[in-house]
Scaffold this motif. Structure first.
Motif, PDB file in Angstrom:
ATOM      1  N   VAL A   1       0.837  -1.199   0.000  1.00  0.00           N
ATOM      2  CA  VAL A   1       0.000   0.000   0.000  1.00  0.00           C
ATOM      3  C   VAL A   1       0.872   1.249   0.000  1.00  0.00           C
ATOM      4  CG1 VAL A   1      -1.638   1.358   1.370  1.00  0.00           C
ATOM      5  CG2 VAL A   1      -2.025  -1.079   1.025  1.00  0.00           C
ATOM      6  N   GLU A   2       1.896   1.255   0.829  1.00  0.00           N
ATOM      7  CA  GLU A   2       2.801   2.410   0.871  1.00  0.00           C
ATOM      8  C   GLU A   2       3.447   2.628  -0.501  1.00  0.00           C
ATOM      9  OE1 GLU A   2       3.918   4.290   4.017  1.00  0.00           O
ATOM     10  OE2 GLU A   2       1.965   3.556   4.631  1.00  0.00           O
ATOM     11  N   ARG A   3       3.816   1.539  -1.189  1.00  0.00           N
ATOM     12  CA  ARG A   3       4.405   1.653  -2.531  1.00  0.00           C
ATOM     13  C   ARG A   3       3.394   2.238  -3.513  1.00  0.00           C
ATOM     14  NH1 ARG A   3       4.094  -0.884  -7.144  1.00  0.00           N
ATOM     15  NH2 ARG A   3       2.928  -2.650  -6.335  1.00  0.00           N
ATOM     16  N   LEU A   4       2.166   1.759  -3.470  1.00  0.00           N
ATOM     17  CA  LEU A   4       1.133   2.264  -4.373  1.00  0.00           C
ATOM     18  C   LEU A   4       0.868   3.752  -4.137  1.00  0.00           C
ATOM     19  CD1 LEU A   4      -1.346  -0.752  -4.255  1.00  0.00           C
ATOM     20  CD2 LEU A   4       0.120  -0.069  -6.180  1.00  0.00           C
TER      21      LEU A   4
ATOM     22  N   ARG B   1       3.128   5.927  -2.992  1.00  0.00           N
ATOM     23  CA  ARG B   1       4.301   6.645  -3.539  1.00  0.00           C
ATOM     24  C   ARG B   1       4.228   6.747  -5.058  1.00  0.00           C
ATOM     25  NH1 ARG B   1       6.793   3.734   0.472  1.00  0.00           N
ATOM     26  NH2 ARG B   1       7.495   2.123  -0.950  1.00  0.00           N
ATOM     27  N   GLU B   2       3.635   5.747  -5.702  1.00  0.00           N
ATOM     28  CA  GLU B   2       3.495   5.747  -7.162  1.00  0.00           C
ATOM     29  C   GLU B   2       2.260   6.520  -7.622  1.00  0.00           C
ATOM     30  OE1 GLU B   2       3.478   1.608  -8.202  1.00  0.00           O
ATOM     31  OE2 GLU B   2       5.623   1.356  -7.759  1.00  0.00           O
ATOM     32  N   HIS B   3       1.568   7.155  -6.698  1.00  0.00           N
ATOM     33  CA  HIS B   3       0.369   7.960  -6.993  1.00  0.00           C
ATOM     34  C   HIS B   3      -0.725   7.123  -7.672  1.00  0.00           C
ATOM     35  CE1 HIS B   3       2.564  11.510  -5.779  1.00  0.00           C
ATOM     36  NE2 HIS B   3       3.560  11.079  -6.507  1.00  0.00           N
ATOM     37  N   ARG B   4      -0.860   5.864  -7.233  1.00  0.00           N
ATOM     38  CA  ARG B   4      -1.866   4.970  -7.790  1.00  0.00           C
ATOM     39  C   ARG B   4      -3.086   4.850  -6.889  1.00  0.00           C
ATOM     40  NH1 ARG B   4       1.296  -0.213  -9.747  1.00  0.00           N
ATOM     41  NH2 ARG B   4      -0.736  -0.679 -10.620  1.00  0.00           N
ATOM     42  N   LEU B   5      -3.071   5.538  -5.751  1.00  0.00           N
ATOM     43  CA  LEU B   5      -4.214   5.538  -4.841  1.00  0.00           C
ATOM     44  C   LEU B   5      -4.622   6.984  -4.570  1.00  0.00           C
ATOM     45  CD1 LEU B   5      -3.069   2.832  -2.243  1.00  0.00           C
ATOM     46  CD2 LEU B   5      -4.638   2.535  -4.163  1.00  0.00           C
TER      47      LEU B   5
ATOM     48  N   LYS C   1       3.604  12.218   2.620  1.00  0.00           N
ATOM     49  CA  LYS C   1       4.623  12.698   1.685  1.00  0.00           C
ATOM     50  C   LYS C   1       4.054  12.932   0.296  1.00  0.00           C
ATOM     51  CE  LYS C   1       8.531  10.622   4.079  1.00  0.00           C
ATOM     52  NZ  LYS C   1       9.520   9.544   4.084  1.00  0.00           N
ATOM     53  N   ALA C   2       3.083  12.112  -0.101  1.00  0.00           N
ATOM     54  CA  ALA C   2       2.495  12.223  -1.434  1.00  0.00           C
ATOM     55  C   ALA C   2       1.290  13.163  -1.470  1.00  0.00           C
ATOM     56  CB  ALA C   2       2.091  10.837  -1.940  1.00  0.00           C
ATOM     57  N   GLY C   3       0.869  13.653  -0.323  1.00  0.00           N
ATOM     58  CA  GLY C   3      -0.296  14.523  -0.281  1.00  0.00           C
ATOM     59  C   GLY C   3      -1.602  13.781  -0.520  1.00  0.00           C
ATOM     60  N   VAL C   4      -1.631  12.508  -0.188  1.00  0.00           N
ATOM     61  CA  VAL C   4      -2.823  11.682  -0.371  1.00  0.00           C
ATOM     62  C   VAL C   4      -3.638  11.716   0.917  1.00  0.00           C
ATOM     63  CG1 VAL C   4      -3.626   9.305  -0.725  1.00  0.00           C
ATOM     64  CG2 VAL C   4      -1.694  10.185  -2.052  1.00  0.00           C
ATOM     65  N   PRO C   5      -4.945  11.990   0.831  1.00  0.00           N
ATOM     66  CA  PRO C   5      -5.776  11.985   2.042  1.00  0.00           C
ATOM     67  C   PRO C   5      -5.702  10.629   2.743  1.00  0.00           C
ATOM     68  CG  PRO C   5      -6.995  12.894   0.188  1.00  0.00           C
ATOM     69  CD  PRO C   5      -5.712  12.325  -0.369  1.00  0.00           C
ATOM     70  N   GLN C   6      -5.621  10.683   4.073  1.00  0.00           N
ATOM     71  CA  GLN C   6      -5.455   9.456   4.845  1.00  0.00           C
ATOM     72  C   GLN C   6      -6.194   9.572   6.172  1.00  0.00           C
ATOM     73  OE1 GLN C   6      -1.662   6.792   5.686  1.00  0.00           O
ATOM     74  NE2 GLN C   6      -1.388   8.775   6.610  1.00  0.00           N
ATOM     75  N   ILE C   7      -6.965   8.554   6.487  1.00  0.00           N
ATOM     76  CA  ILE C   7      -7.590   8.439   7.797  1.00  0.00           C
ATOM     77  C   ILE C   7      -6.995   7.194   8.444  1.00  0.00           C
ATOM     78  CG2 ILE C   7      -9.728   8.005   9.065  1.00  0.00           C
ATOM     79  CD1 ILE C   7     -11.183   9.559   6.869  1.00  0.00           C
ATOM     80  N   VAL C   8      -6.507   7.362   9.656  1.00  0.00           N
ATOM     81  CA  VAL C   8      -5.852   6.277  10.372  1.00  0.00           C
ATOM     82  C   VAL C   8      -6.622   6.003  11.653  1.00  0.00           C
ATOM     83  CG1 VAL C   8      -3.718   5.570  11.516  1.00  0.00           C
ATOM     84  CG2 VAL C   8      -3.619   6.980   9.449  1.00  0.00           C
ATOM     85  N   SER C   9      -6.778   4.745  11.984  1.00  0.00           N
ATOM     86  CA  SER C   9      -7.416   4.373  13.235  1.00  0.00           C
ATOM     87  C   SER C   9      -6.474   3.482  14.033  1.00  0.00           C
ATOM     88  CB  SER C   9      -8.750   3.673  12.974  1.00  0.00           C
ATOM     89  OG  SER C   9      -9.442   3.487  14.186  1.00  0.00           O
TER      90      SER C   9
END
Length: 171
Positions: free
Chosen positions: A7-10, A12-16, A48-56
């Motif tokens: 998931v972290e790789r995806l 970084r590759e801006h695939r998510l 780092k990629a500026g992707v929205p993230q919700i963590v629980s």
């Protein structure tokens, strides 16, 4: 762990386009010494990629260890649960949890009074949210009347870390 690394790789590759990360047990494994740590960079790719993230906090109540007969001696008296023949789960305790420290006079060099990012209302909202979120959690929230670059702040943190390291050595 493989899923998390993938998931972290995806990201970084801006695939998510966004991440909903509800099970973060690898964080406890990293902190306490479990077998499924995803490493110190866990949860960093989205930011780092500026992707929205919700963590629980799903599964942060446990550390993943190997088969029961391989549990390190220092953990044998802890609350253990044999999940399957290959994985023994160990309940986290308050001593496993990281403390949260708040520098009340500014969280960056430009967020102190008189600087460009000074906003006491925004800081209060942040600190209140952290306090509410951790209320009744057993996690210590320590407030220091200093800014993040103040010598008092640095010395207080260093002294506390030394105390925690010494406590861990004794346990």
């Amino acid at each position: 762990m493989l899923y998390t690394i993938e998931v972290e790789r995806l990201v970084r590759e801006h695939r998510l386009d966004g991440i909903l990360d509800l099970t973060t047990t690898e964080l406890a494994d990293e902190l306490v010494g479990g077998v499924f740590s995803a490493g110190g960079d866990r949860l960093t790719a989205a930011a780092k990629a500026g992707v929205p993230q919700i963590v629980s906090v799903g599964a942060l109540d446990m550390v993943n260890l190997g088969p029961k007969d391989t549990v390190p001696e220092k953990f044998v008296n802890r609350n253990l649960f044999e999940h399957n023949p290959s994985v023994t789960l160990m309940r986290t305790t308050p001593s496993d949890v990281t403390e949260v420290w708040l520098p009340l006079r500014g969280i960056s060099a430009i967020a102190v009074e008189g600087q460009a990012f000074y906003d006491s209302e925004a800081d209060k909202a942040l600190f209140d949210a952290i306090r509410r979120g951790l209320d009744s959690s057993g996690i210590l929230v320590k407030e220091v009347d200093a800014d993040v670059n103040d010598e008092t702040w640095a010395k207080s943190l260093a002294l506390r870390l030394a105390e925690l390291v010494e406590l861990k050595r004794k346990s």
